[in-house]
Design a protein around this motif. Sequence first.
Motif, short mmCIF file in Angstrom:
data_model
loop_
_atom_site.label_atom_id
_atom_site.label_comp_id
_atom_site.label_asym_id
_atom_site.label_seq_id
_atom_site.Cartn_x
_atom_site.Cartn_y
_atom_site.Cartn_z
N THR A 1 0.82 -1.20 0.01
CA THR A 1 0.05 -0.03 0.03
C THR A 1 0.59 1.37 0.07
OG1 THR A 1 -1.66 -1.22 1.16
CG2 THR A 1 -1.82 1.27 1.29
N SER A 2 1.90 1.43 1.06
CA SER A 2 2.76 2.44 1.08
C SER A 2 3.65 2.71 -0.41
CB SER A 2 3.70 2.61 2.22
OG SER A 2 4.61 1.19 1.99
N ALA A 3 3.70 1.68 -0.76
CA ALA A 3 4.76 1.52 -2.39
C ALA A 3 3.71 2.14 -3.46
CB ALA A 3 5.09 0.27 -2.71
N THR A 4 2.33 1.62 -3.40
CA THR A 4 1.64 2.13 -4.47
C THR A 4 1.22 3.72 -4.08
OG1 THR A 4 0.61 0.18 -4.52
CG2 THR A 4 -0.76 2.11 -5.14
N LEU A 5 1.16 4.20 -2.90
CA LEU A 5 0.87 5.62 -2.54
C LEU A 5 2.13 6.41 -3.15
CD1 LEU A 5 -1.01 5.28 0.55
CD2 LEU A 5 -2.05 5.75 -1.46
N LEU A 6 3.18 5.71 -2.73
CA LEU A 6 4.56 6.69 -2.89
C LEU A 6 4.65 6.91 -4.59
CD1 LEU A 6 7.06 7.83 -1.64
CD2 LEU A 6 8.08 5.66 -1.99
N VAL A 7 4.54 5.75 -5.27
CA VAL A 7 4.65 6.00 -6.83
C VAL A 7 3.56 6.93 -7.31
CG1 VAL A 7 4.42 4.74 -8.85
CG2 VAL A 7 5.81 3.85 -6.90
N ASP A 8 2.10 6.67 -6.93
CA ASP A 8 1.18 7.68 -7.38
C ASP A 8 1.30 9.11 -6.89
OD1 ASP A 8 -0.29 5.62 -8.48
OD2 ASP A 8 -1.53 5.31 -6.86
N SER A 9 2.26 9.26 -5.97
CA SER A 9 2.40 10.75 -5.58
C SER A 9 3.47 11.22 -6.34
CB SER A 9 2.92 10.98 -4.12
OG SER A 9 4.13 10.33 -3.86
N GLY A 10 4.28 10.58 -7.33
CA GLY A 10 5.32 10.93 -8.19
C GLY A 10 6.55 10.78 -7.87
N ALA A 11 6.92 9.56 -6.99
CA ALA A 11 8.16 9.22 -6.61
C ALA A 11 8.89 8.30 -7.73
CB ALA A 11 8.25 8.28 -5.46
N ASN A 12 10.27 8.64 -7.81
CA ASN A 12 11.07 7.97 -8.83
C ASN A 12 11.40 6.51 -8.36
OD1 ASN A 12 13.16 8.22 -7.18
ND2 ASN A 12 13.86 9.97 -8.26
N LEU A 13 12.21 5.70 -9.22
CA LEU A 13 12.54 4.57 -8.86
C LEU A 13 13.27 4.23 -7.80
CD1 LEU A 13 12.48 1.63 -9.79
CD2 LEU A 13 14.14 1.91 -11.31
N THR A 14 14.32 5.19 -7.87
CA THR A 14 15.33 5.08 -6.66
C THR A 14 14.69 5.36 -5.29
OG1 THR A 14 16.91 6.09 -7.98
CG2 THR A 14 17.48 6.13 -5.73
N CYS A 15 13.80 6.48 -5.15
CA CYS A 15 13.08 6.43 -4.10
C CYS A 15 12.25 5.39 -3.45
CB CYS A 15 12.18 7.89 -3.90
SG CYS A 15 11.27 8.31 -2.58
N LEU A 16 11.47 4.82 -4.59
CA LEU A 16 10.62 3.71 -4.33
C LEU A 16 11.58 2.41 -3.98
CD1 LEU A 16 8.04 2.25 -4.50
CD2 LEU A 16 8.35 1.74 -6.50
N LYS A 17 12.48 2.27 -4.47
CA LYS A 17 13.55 0.99 -4.08
C LYS A 17 14.13 1.17 -2.57
CE LYS A 17 16.46 -0.68 -6.88
NZ LYS A 17 17.72 -0.67 -7.77
N ARG A 18 14.50 2.42 -2.19
CA ARG A 18 14.97 2.54 -0.81
C ARG A 18 13.86 2.72 0.08
NH1 ARG A 18 16.61 8.00 -1.55
NH2 ARG A 18 18.41 7.40 -2.34
N HIS A 19 12.64 3.01 0.03
CA HIS A 19 11.52 2.86 0.65
C HIS A 19 11.08 1.39 0.79
CE1 HIS A 19 7.64 3.48 2.59
NE2 HIS A 19 6.88 2.64 1.42
N GLY A 20 11.11 0.71 0.01
CA GLY A 20 10.65 -0.71 0.06
C GLY A 20 11.72 -1.60 0.35
#
Length: 108
Positions: free
Chosen positions: A63-82
């Motif tokens: 859920t948090s990954a989906t919300l993060l990407v929907d807010s415009g996060a890039n691949l690097t930010c998403l990988k770090r988060h997850g």
Amino acid sequence: MGTSDVQDLGSLLLINIPDSKTHKKRSFTVIGEPYTSICRKYVSLRLENIPERQYTGHCLRRTSATLLVDSGANLTCLKRHGGWKPSSVADGYIEDSLANKKEIATKI
């Protein structure tokens, strides 16, 4: 997960995920209204005898990954988060992102 995994720090909630399939301790924060109020209400209403782990860390992670990407996060930010090392898993979130689909549609 149980209500004891939620620490109320005033302006934010710190959620500890006690175990994961990678066996790494993870945590995340919930900030801002109305989100903190919703979580506090859920914790206060949850009965003591309800078995824990009704919600897994994995569902919160997705859920948090989906919300993060929907807010415009890039691949690097998403990988770090997850906590993902390979890009293949993170790419799926970006591909399925509503924000990504809107961006592509405006370019067409």
